[in-house]
Design a protein around this motif. Structure first.
Motif: not given
Length: 127
Positions: A90-97, A37-51
């Motif tokens: 694509d600039t954001a903090v990227y999180y895995c979950a 998932f990722r969260q860009a500045p000032g935006k909500e966290r969003e899904f990017v990819a799953a496996i």
């Protein structure tokens, strides 16, 4: 308990590439569907990819299809996100979950419900 630690973020020019890694603790990594998932500045966290657990099924948000690739190595307890043709958006903090019970195809709807989260790694794409 699963601990997730992301790495590989940094500053890259538009059009460049980065590979993010997410290392998981514990012996049951292969039991978890994994997501990025990722969260860009000032935006909500969003899904990017799953496996899925075996690594044979992958899912992406439309904005990264054809540019990003998610993969996993269950022998190394690690999930990866290869990011090519990066764009400033694509600039954001990227999180895995990780999630024990959810199917990978449903992870896009699990923003608030994944079992475990990493602390994130910052990706900055300059124009």
């Amino acid at each position: 308990q699963v601990q997730l630690v992301e790495s590989g973020g940094g500053l890259v020019q538009a059009g460049g590439s980065l590979r993010l890694s997410c290392a998981a603790s514990g012996r049951t990594f292969s039991s978890y569907a994994m997501g990025w998932f990722r969260q860009a500045p000032g935006k909500e966290r969003e899904f990017v990819a799953a496996i899925n657990r075996g690594g044979g099924l992958t899912y992406y948000v439309d904005s990264v299809k054809g540019r990003f690739t998610i993969s996993r190595d269950n022998t190394k307890n690690t999930v990866y996100l290869q990011m090519n043709s990066l764009k400033p958006e694509d600039t954001a903090v990227y999180y895995c979950a990780a999630d024990l019970l959810t199917a990978a195809r449903d992870i896009s709807g699990r923003l608030g419900g994944m079992d475990y989260w990493g602390k994130g790694t910052l990706v900055t794409v300059s124009s």
